[in-house]
Design a protein around this motif. Structure first.
Motif, PDB file in Angstrom:
ATOM      1  N   ASN A 124     -11.226  15.169 -18.914  1.00 35.72           N
ATOM      2  CA  ASN A 124     -12.296  14.914 -19.802  1.00 35.72           C
ATOM      3  C   ASN A 124     -11.797  14.438 -20.877  1.00 35.72           C
ATOM      4  OD1 ASN A 124     -14.045  13.542 -20.633  1.00 35.72           O
ATOM      5  ND2 ASN A 124     -15.877  14.750 -20.201  1.00 35.72           N
ATOM      6  N   LEU A 125     -11.278  12.892 -21.620  1.00 43.38           N
ATOM      7  CA  LEU A 125     -11.273  12.904 -22.706  1.00 43.38           C
ATOM      8  C   LEU A 125     -12.004  12.200 -23.746  1.00 43.38           C
ATOM      9  CD1 LEU A 125      -8.103  11.392 -22.176  1.00 43.38           C
ATOM     10  CD2 LEU A 125      -7.863  13.591 -22.415  1.00 43.38           C
ATOM     11  N   ASN A 126     -13.484  12.708 -23.258  1.00 50.07           N
ATOM     12  CA  ASN A 126     -14.494  12.239 -24.245  1.00 50.07           C
ATOM     13  C   ASN A 126     -14.405  12.942 -24.854  1.00 50.07           C
ATOM     14  OD1 ASN A 126     -15.144  10.009 -22.019  1.00 50.07           O
ATOM     15  ND2 ASN A 126     -16.025  11.160 -21.205  1.00 50.07           N
ATOM     16  N   GLU A 127     -13.920  13.706 -25.348  1.00 51.38           N
ATOM     17  CA  GLU A 127     -14.395  14.270 -26.573  1.00 51.38           C
ATOM     18  C   GLU A 127     -13.169  14.408 -27.318  1.00 51.38           C
ATOM     19  OE1 GLU A 127     -17.660  16.421 -28.241  1.00 51.38           O
ATOM     20  OE2 GLU A 127     -17.906  15.439 -25.433  1.00 51.38           O
ATOM     21  N   LEU A 128     -12.256  13.714 -26.921  1.00 49.79           N
ATOM     22  CA  LEU A 128     -11.020  14.041 -27.727  1.00 49.79           C
ATOM     23  C   LEU A 128     -11.079  11.876 -28.324  1.00 49.79           C
ATOM     24  CD1 LEU A 128      -7.871  14.938 -28.833  1.00 49.79           C
ATOM     25  CD2 LEU A 128      -7.679  14.601 -26.341  1.00 49.79           C
ATOM     26  N   SER A 129     -11.010  11.416 -27.226  1.00 48.95           N
ATOM     27  CA  SER A 129     -11.022   9.979 -28.086  1.00 48.95           C
ATOM     28  C   SER A 129     -11.647   8.681 -27.106  1.00 48.95           C
ATOM     29  CB  SER A 129      -9.826   9.445 -27.601  1.00 48.95           C
ATOM     30  OG  SER A 129      -9.777   9.401 -25.930  1.00 48.95           O
ATOM     31  N   SER A 130     -12.061   7.599 -27.736  1.00 53.28           N
ATOM     32  CA  SER A 130     -13.437   6.629 -27.010  1.00 53.28           C
ATOM     33  C   SER A 130     -12.614   5.151 -27.196  1.00 53.28           C
ATOM     34  CB  SER A 130     -14.450   6.239 -28.081  1.00 53.28           C
ATOM     35  OG  SER A 130     -14.427   6.832 -28.698  1.00 53.28           O
ATOM     36  N   TYR A 131     -13.490   4.307 -26.825  1.00 57.74           N
ATOM     37  CA  TYR A 131     -13.086   3.062 -26.516  1.00 57.74           C
ATOM     38  C   TYR A 131     -13.635   2.593 -27.362  1.00 57.74           C
ATOM     39  CZ  TYR A 131      -9.386   3.346 -23.085  1.00 57.74           C
ATOM     40  OH  TYR A 131      -8.238   4.137 -21.739  1.00 57.74           O
ATOM     41  N   ALA A 132     -13.345   1.499 -28.736  1.00 57.07           N
ATOM     42  CA  ALA A 132     -14.218   0.368 -29.396  1.00 57.07           C
ATOM     43  C   ALA A 132     -14.741  -0.623 -28.599  1.00 57.07           C
ATOM     44  CB  ALA A 132     -14.656   0.922 -30.364  1.00 57.07           C
ATOM     45  N   ALA A 133     -16.019  -1.362 -28.680  1.00 53.76           N
ATOM     46  CA  ALA A 133     -16.454  -2.778 -27.658  1.00 53.76           C
ATOM     47  C   ALA A 133     -14.862  -3.519 -27.940  1.00 53.76           C
ATOM     48  CB  ALA A 133     -17.564  -3.274 -28.337  1.00 53.76           C
ATOM     49  N   GLY A 134     -14.245  -4.168 -27.051  1.00 56.88           N
ATOM     50  CA  GLY A 134     -13.212  -5.002 -26.586  1.00 56.88           C
ATOM     51  C   GLY A 134     -11.895  -4.213 -27.130  1.00 56.88           C
ATOM     52  N   GLN A 135     -11.795  -3.543 -27.241  1.00 56.13           N
ATOM     53  CA  GLN A 135     -10.495  -2.877 -27.484  1.00 56.13           C
ATOM     54  C   GLN A 135     -10.036  -2.312 -26.785  1.00 56.13           C
ATOM     55  OE1 GLN A 135     -11.024   1.251 -30.225  1.00 56.13           O
ATOM     56  NE2 GLN A 135      -9.327   0.611 -31.026  1.00 56.13           N
ATOM     57  N   ASP A 136      -8.461  -2.216 -26.232  1.00 55.19           N
ATOM     58  CA  ASP A 136      -7.346  -1.615 -25.151  1.00 55.19           C
ATOM     59  C   ASP A 136      -7.438  -0.531 -24.915  1.00 55.19           C
ATOM     60  OD1 ASP A 136      -8.111  -4.142 -23.975  1.00 55.19           O
ATOM     61  OD2 ASP A 136      -6.577  -5.134 -25.062  1.00 55.19           O
ATOM     62  N   PHE A 137      -6.938  -0.250 -26.267  1.00 56.41           N
ATOM     63  CA  PHE A 137      -6.641   1.485 -26.250  1.00 56.41           C
ATOM     64  C   PHE A 137      -7.209   2.068 -27.465  1.00 56.41           C
ATOM     65  CE2 PHE A 137      -2.505  -0.834 -25.660  1.00 56.41           C
ATOM     66  CZ  PHE A 137      -1.654   0.151 -25.185  1.00 56.41           C
ATOM     67  N   ALA A 138      -7.567   3.280 -26.763  1.00 57.36           N
ATOM     68  CA  ALA A 138      -8.846   4.532 -27.134  1.00 57.36           C
ATOM     69  C   ALA A 138      -8.217   4.758 -28.860  1.00 57.36           C
ATOM     70  CB  ALA A 138      -8.954   5.832 -26.292  1.00 57.36           C
ATOM     71  N   THR A 139      -9.250   5.034 -29.558  1.00 58.74           N
ATOM     72  CA  THR A 139      -9.081   5.374 -30.859  1.00 58.74           C
ATOM     73  C   THR A 139      -8.699   7.004 -30.133  1.00 58.74           C
ATOM     74  OG1 THR A 139      -9.846   3.607 -31.577  1.00 58.74           O
ATOM     75  CG2 THR A 139     -10.088   5.019 -33.434  1.00 58.74           C
ATOM     76  N   VAL A 140      -8.157   8.189 -31.214  1.00 59.52           N
ATOM     77  CA  VAL A 140      -8.327   9.809 -30.781  1.00 59.52           C
ATOM     78  C   VAL A 140      -8.991   9.801 -32.387  1.00 59.52           C
ATOM     79  CG1 VAL A 140      -7.338  11.641 -31.193  1.00 59.52           C
ATOM     80  CG2 VAL A 140      -5.886   9.389 -29.892  1.00 59.52           C
ATOM     81  N   LYS A 141     -10.430  11.086 -31.570  1.00 62.29           N
ATOM     82  CA  LYS A 141     -11.464  10.686 -32.689  1.00 62.29           C
ATOM     83  C   LYS A 141     -10.753  11.909 -34.363  1.00 62.29           C
ATOM     84  CE  LYS A 141     -15.091  10.733 -29.652  1.00 62.29           C
ATOM     85  NZ  LYS A 141     -16.394  10.603 -28.968  1.00 62.29           N
TER      86      LYS A 141
END
Length: 196
Positions: A141-158
């Motif tokens: 579960n990568l939810n605490e590590l990264s997330s996708y912004a609206a319309g973004q194809d690659f997640a941003t690492v927090k």
């Protein structure tokens, strides 16, 4: 075909499992980012197209196209990250283009594959880049590590620094609730150099 400029990417050298007590926490280091200290039969390997052996640090120029490869010796979920020379981190896989992170034993997968609708083009800054593969017998579960912004194809690492990323990833593979048994995950890194 969409072109993605990644600031950094890889070459490979397989990390051996380090022996330690079964309850040991993942170990963090500047070279490997995260290493499982518990012996495991699961092995993962990552490398770049200019060094399939994974023993060298190939050079790429800004604008060059690069392909990353990963393989596992057992069925596993594979996660790829790019560590830039400045310590920032890009999540390569999962992404919204490449589908499943699941690889079968012995399967080698290219990123991007010939079926993907994008390419990886090397961007700056200059310097040594590292790619990290984490393979796990169970999905992470990568939810605490990264997330996708609206319309973004690659997640941003927090976490915005390598130490912060390593600590957050350590928590991902060793969560408080439903921890992943340590013998069920492993990692490997590869490096490559970027010149202008």
């Amino acid at each position: 075909m969409k072109k993605l400029a990644l600031p950094v990417l890889l070459t490979a050298s397989l990390l051996g499992a380090l022996s330690a007590p079964a309850a040991a926490a993942p170990q963090l280091s500047a070279q490997s980012i995260i290493v499982n200290p518990v012996p495991t039969t699961l092995q993962a390997r990552v490398w770049v197209d200019r060094d399939r052996s994974g023993n060298a640090v190939p050079n790429y120029r800004v604008g060059d196209r690069i392909t990353l490869y990963a393989t596992v010796n057992e069925n596993a979920y594979v996660y790829l990250f790019n560590i830039n020379p400045d310590g920032t981190v890009d999540q390569i896989l999962p992404n919204r283009f490449s589908g499943s992170t699941y690889l079968r034993a012995g399967q080698t997968r290219a990123f991007p594959s010939s079926r993907d609708r994008f390419t990886f083009d090397v961007a700056g800054p200059e310097g040594l880049n590292r790619v990290l593969v984490v393979a796990s017998r169970r999905p992470l579960n990568l939810n605490e590590l990264s997330s996708y912004a609206a319309g973004q194809d690659f997640a941003t690492v927090k976490p915005t620094t390598t130490p912060g990323f390593a600590q957050a990833l350590s928590i991902v593979v060793n969560p408080v609730e439903r921890p992943i048994p340590q013998q069920d995950w492993t990692s490997d890194t590869a490096a490559y150099n970027v010149d202008y």
